[in-house]
Design a protein around this motif. Sequence first.
Motif, short mmCIF file in Angstrom:
data_model
loop_
_atom_site.label_atom_id
_atom_site.label_comp_id
_atom_site.label_asym_id
_atom_site.label_seq_id
_atom_site.Cartn_x
_atom_site.Cartn_y
_atom_site.Cartn_z
N SER A 55 12.42 25.29 -29.42
CA SER A 55 13.20 26.46 -29.46
C SER A 55 15.12 25.62 -29.89
CB SER A 55 13.37 27.22 -27.86
OG SER A 55 12.41 27.66 -27.82
N ASP A 64 11.00 32.16 -32.12
CA ASP A 64 10.44 31.97 -31.31
C ASP A 64 8.98 32.43 -30.43
OD1 ASP A 64 10.22 29.67 -29.17
OD2 ASP A 64 12.48 29.41 -28.80
N GLU A 65 8.13 31.19 -31.32
CA GLU A 65 6.99 31.82 -29.83
C GLU A 65 7.05 33.49 -29.48
OE1 GLU A 65 5.97 29.64 -26.66
OE2 GLU A 65 7.04 28.44 -27.17
#
Length: 286
Positions: free
Chosen positions: A50, A169-170
Amino acid sequence: MADPIIRVQGVTFAYSPESVDAILALQDINLDIYPGDYVVIVGHNGSGKSTLAKHLNALLQPTTGDVWVEQNNTRDPAQTLAIRSTVGMVFQVPDNQIVATVVEEDVAFGPENLGFPREEIRERVDRALEVVGLTEERLRPPHLLSAGQKQRVAIAGVIAMRPKVLVLDEATAYLDPLGREQVLGAVRRLNQDGITVVSITHFMHEAVAGNRVLVMEKSRIVMDGSPRKIFAQAERLRELQLDVPQPTDLANRLHGRLEAFPGDLLSVAEAVDTITEFALRGNARE
Ligand SMILES: Nc1ncnc2c1ncn2[C@@H]1O[C@H](COP(=O)(O)OP(=O)(O)OP(=O)(O)O)[C@@H](O)[C@H]1O
Ligand SMILES: [Mg+2]
């Protein structure tokens, strides 16, 4: 080869660098991302994924080294707006990214803020909803949608800004398998339309969608290559506490028993085809 759209050069990043408990979250990161790439980043919790993603649209600036988005350096505050309109970000939790009470208003929020004419906003919103497959939901309140649909609303909102790069991000972390499939499908279509994708995930089978996989470990990039090349190294991945996709695991085990069986298969379809081929060959011999 075209010029990279994002260039990360010698980047190190520390959270609270002045304090005694400074955390070195990125070390010696060098990375070129090219237009049209679909780069997947995997790695154990806390490996720096991240933190790296936030460097790609100037949410964080390197402690040392540079990040360039096209010709703009993320250290230059005068370029932040240009960088953020080139690189759009989608995070884990769709609820935090939704601002309006009707889907199409939510998607229009970004382009409205940039002051585009009404016609252009309409066109962008319609196209963005079409790409994520939500045209029919455009007049519904977002809170009544499924998690997968909400995440697609969030993606549509970013797409309506017409970024060249989409960083996720995810984005599928909290979705059920159907929601995940829908989001992945939308991202794949966007990439086929020419958008560069950088996607962080804990789901190894999602990594297969990319043309390049980066593996992070303890703030460094430790593996970088095509999904086939990366997932053929099952042992190394297990050492890094990562899985391989199930079809790859199966192929690996079969390769252990039967050397002629390829150990680097990536999808269920490939595994089925190869197993069938081997079975037919076996039968032919009998
Ligand atoms: N805001 C912050 N302040 C201080 N340290 C942080 C902050 N955010 C992350 N860290 C630390 O930096 C390191 C890298 O974190 P990062 O969130 O980039 O990892 P990640 O690979 O995204 O992990 P995850 O898979 O859990 O999302 C970790 O040690 C983490 O604890
Ligand atoms: Mg993370």
